[in-house]
Design a protein around this motif. Structure first.
Motif, PDB file in Angstrom:
ATOM      1  N   SER A 187      -6.844   6.849   9.156  1.00 34.14           N
ATOM      2  CA  SER A 187      -6.757   6.346   7.789  1.00 34.14           C
ATOM      3  C   SER A 187      -5.698   5.255   7.677  1.00 34.14           C
ATOM      4  CB  SER A 187      -6.421   7.485   6.830  1.00 34.14           C
ATOM      5  OG  SER A 187      -6.027   6.992   5.564  1.00 34.14           O
TER       6      SER A 187
ATOM      7  N   PHE B  99       0.223   7.917  -6.383  1.00 28.92           N
ATOM      8  CA  PHE B  99      -1.048   8.551  -6.049  1.00 28.92           C
ATOM      9  C   PHE B  99      -0.885  10.070  -5.942  1.00 28.92           C
ATOM     10  CE2 PHE B  99      -3.742  10.314  -2.673  1.00 28.92           C
ATOM     11  CZ  PHE B  99      -5.004  10.009  -3.146  1.00 28.92           C
TER      12      PHE B  99
ATOM     13  N   VAL C 246       0.837  -1.202   0.000  1.00 30.09           N
ATOM     14  CA  VAL C 246       0.000   0.000   0.000  1.00 30.09           C
ATOM     15  C   VAL C 246       0.867   1.246   0.000  1.00 30.09           C
ATOM     16  CG1 VAL C 246      -1.632   1.353   1.361  1.00 30.09           C
ATOM     17  CG2 VAL C 246      -1.997  -1.102   1.063  1.00 30.09           C
TER      18      VAL C 246
ATOM     19  N   ASP D  16      -5.090   1.071  -7.590  1.00 30.18           N
ATOM     20  CA  ASP D  16      -5.647   2.069  -6.677  1.00 30.18           C
ATOM     21  C   ASP D  16      -5.447   1.680  -5.223  1.00 30.18           C
ATOM     22  OD1 ASP D  16      -6.535   3.739  -8.679  1.00 30.18           O
ATOM     23  OD2 ASP D  16      -8.436   2.684  -8.910  1.00 30.18           O
ATOM     24  N   ALA D  17      -4.362   0.948  -4.928  1.00 29.18           N
ATOM     25  CA  ALA D  17      -4.167   0.409  -3.581  1.00 29.18           C
ATOM     26  C   ALA D  17      -4.146   1.507  -2.530  1.00 29.18           C
ATOM     27  CB  ALA D  17      -2.881  -0.406  -3.529  1.00 29.18           C
TER      28      ALA D  17
ATOM     29  N   ALA E 163      -8.960   5.622   2.046  1.00 27.97           N
ATOM     30  CA  ALA E 163     -10.364   5.937   2.292  1.00 27.97           C
ATOM     31  C   ALA E 163     -10.988   5.016   3.332  1.00 27.97           C
ATOM     32  CB  ALA E 163     -11.149   5.841   0.990  1.00 27.97           C
ATOM     33  N   ARG E 164     -10.195   4.104   3.908  1.00 32.09           N
ATOM     34  CA  ARG E 164     -10.701   3.174   4.910  1.00 32.09           C
ATOM     35  C   ARG E 164      -9.950   3.345   6.220  1.00 32.09           C
ATOM     36  NH1 ARG E 164     -11.523   0.907   0.032  1.00 32.09           N
ATOM     37  NH2 ARG E 164     -13.356  -0.428  -0.258  1.00 32.09           N
TER      38      ARG E 164
ATOM     39  N   SER F 266       1.906   4.891  -2.835  1.00 33.37           N
ATOM     40  CA  SER F 266       1.597   6.275  -2.456  1.00 33.37           C
ATOM     41  C   SER F 266       2.267   7.328  -3.337  1.00 33.37           C
ATOM     42  CB  SER F 266       1.950   6.510  -0.978  1.00 33.37           C
ATOM     43  OG  SER F 266       3.333   6.329  -0.744  1.00 33.37           O
TER      44      SER F 266
ATOM     45  N   ARG G 142      -5.148   4.720  -2.767  1.00 35.73           N
ATOM     46  CA  ARG G 142      -6.390   5.499  -2.713  1.00 35.73           C
ATOM     47  C   ARG G 142      -7.472   4.737  -1.957  1.00 35.73           C
ATOM     48  NH1 ARG G 142     -11.073   5.660  -5.444  1.00 35.73           N
ATOM     49  NH2 ARG G 142     -10.388   3.975  -6.833  1.00 35.73           N
ATOM     50  N   GLU G 143      -7.603   3.447  -2.239  1.00 36.08           N
ATOM     51  CA  GLU G 143      -8.630   2.661  -1.573  1.00 36.08           C
ATOM     52  C   GLU G 143      -8.322   2.470  -0.090  1.00 36.08           C
ATOM     53  OE1 GLU G 143      -8.934  -0.923  -3.760  1.00 36.08           O
ATOM     54  OE2 GLU G 143      -9.838   0.023  -5.533  1.00 36.08           O
ATOM     55  N   ALA G 144      -7.045   2.257   0.240  1.00 38.50           N
ATOM     56  CA  ALA G 144      -6.678   2.091   1.646  1.00 38.50           C
ATOM     57  C   ALA G 144      -6.829   3.396   2.413  1.00 38.50           C
ATOM     58  CB  ALA G 144      -5.244   1.580   1.754  1.00 38.50           C
TER      59      ALA G 144
ATOM     60  N   ARG H 206      -2.383   4.618 -12.328  1.00 37.02           N
ATOM     61  CA  ARG H 206      -3.374   3.620 -11.934  1.00 37.02           C
ATOM     62  C   ARG H 206      -3.119   2.308 -12.657  1.00 37.02           C
ATOM     63  NH1 ARG H 206      -9.094   5.902 -12.533  1.00 37.02           N
ATOM     64  NH2 ARG H 206      -8.295   7.148 -10.795  1.00 37.02           N
TER      65      ARG H 206
END
Length: 337
Positions: free
Chosen positions: A297, A233, A226, A253-254, A260-261, A230, A256-258, A248
């Protein structure tokens, strides 16, 4: 002939100062490398920057760019802009632009500690991992005519005898029952292998035969992947849609998706049967963060875990954050800022 020309070109590229324009103005190190210890200490006792004029509006039009803030981040930005040929004004809300706290003893203590009045004290964490990458990035802002890092130096934390240990964690419940006093947990260099080995010995939960449980080694592989995504990104954020599509395709999108969680969601999914490991990875990945894993995050957590998994351990700036900020400030003032 081709071999000779090729060697000359490679040597020329190796000697190039990274990030520097072809006609950049050179600055001198913030202190003379041959200075005595007393002179070096004296160079660090003063504040970084000077008092701002009362009428800031009068400075309008005199500078090409303005940077607000104090500490390494704003000064690094200002130094890069200066290297690019801009005349930069840095406005700091603190009395010292390095973000240091100034010593101000009470009147009753002035005789005892009066010599420390006005002396900056670093209160930030100046440790860095990935030392090679850090130095390469700083060289773009700090390089001088004779010094790639503008007089700034780093020292490795710990000693060979202790495995270059750089921190002792004290996490409630780690390695014992919830009501037990926190046991010290030593972090040392050696990368992911050392983290997994120490967790296995100290917690007894580093390796699992149960297919339902994910080991710390597997968790580290996920977070480092992840973190590796970065840079793409953030570069894509700066360069627009076309660059975003390119990165991408290469990294997915590793990040970006991580980002957002929440980190706590990853803990529950990847370490469902290992409460002590969850406490450990939270302490490693969220050092200095004011939020619990359930509100932090996963992007921030991945950066912290990747630094802890760096094989070389951690390094500190010789002279503290103030020394680094003084070198960056010299690059700004040396270009008219």
């Amino acid at each position: 002939v081709a071999v000779v020309v090729g060697r000359w070109y490679v040597k020329r590229r190796q000697n190039d100062r990274r990030g520097a324009p072809k006609r950049t103005k050179h600055t001198e190190p913030y202190y003379n490398p041959t200075a005595s210890a007393k002179e070096k200490y004296a160079a660090l006792e003063g504040c970084v920057g000077e008092p701002c004029p009362s009428d800031v509006a009068a400075l309008d039009g005199e500078y090409d760019a303005m940077v607000l803030g104090s500490g390494v981040g704003p000064l690094y930005t200002a130094a890069l802009l200066s290297r690019a040929g801009r005349k930069v004004l840095v406005l700091s809300p603190d009395a010292c632009a390095s973000g240091a706290v100034l010593g101000s003893p009470s009147p009753g203590d002035r005789k005892r500690v009066g010599r420390w009045a006005g002396v900056p004290f670093d209160v930030s964490d100046a440790r860095v991992g990935h030392i090679g990458t850090t130095q390469s990035l700083l060289a773009s802002a700090l390089h001088t005519a004779h010094d790639a890092l503008g007089g700034v130096r780093f020292a490795r934390l710990g000693t060979e005898a202790d495995g270059f240990a750089y921190e002792v964690l004290s996490v409630p419940g780690l390695g014992g029952d919830a009501g037990d006093a926190p046991a010290p947990y030593v972090l040392r260099a050696g990368g992911a292998a050392s983290l997994v080995e120490d967790a296995s010995l100290f917690l007894g939960e580093g390796w699992h035969d149960d297919d339902r449980a994910t080991t710390l080694a597997d968790f580290l592989a996920v977070v480092t992947a992840v973190d590796a995504a970065s840079p793409g990104f953030f570069v894509a954020k700066l360069l627009g849609d076309r660059a975003r599509a390119l990165f991408r395709a290469e990294t997915g999108d590793a990040f970006r998706e991580a980002g957002a969680r929440y980190a706590g969601d990853f803990y529950a999914r990847l370490l469902p049967h290992a409460p002590h490991l969850r406490s450990l990875v939270a302490a490693l990945g969220l050092r200095g963060e004011p939020l619990p894993p359930s509100r932090a995050s996963m992007g921030a957590h991945a950066a912290g875990m990747a630094a802890a998994a760096a094989p070389g351990g951690f390094y500190g700036v010789v002279g503290g954050t103030g020394a680094l900020c003084r070198g960056l400030a010299a690059a700004v003032t040396g270009h008219g800022g």
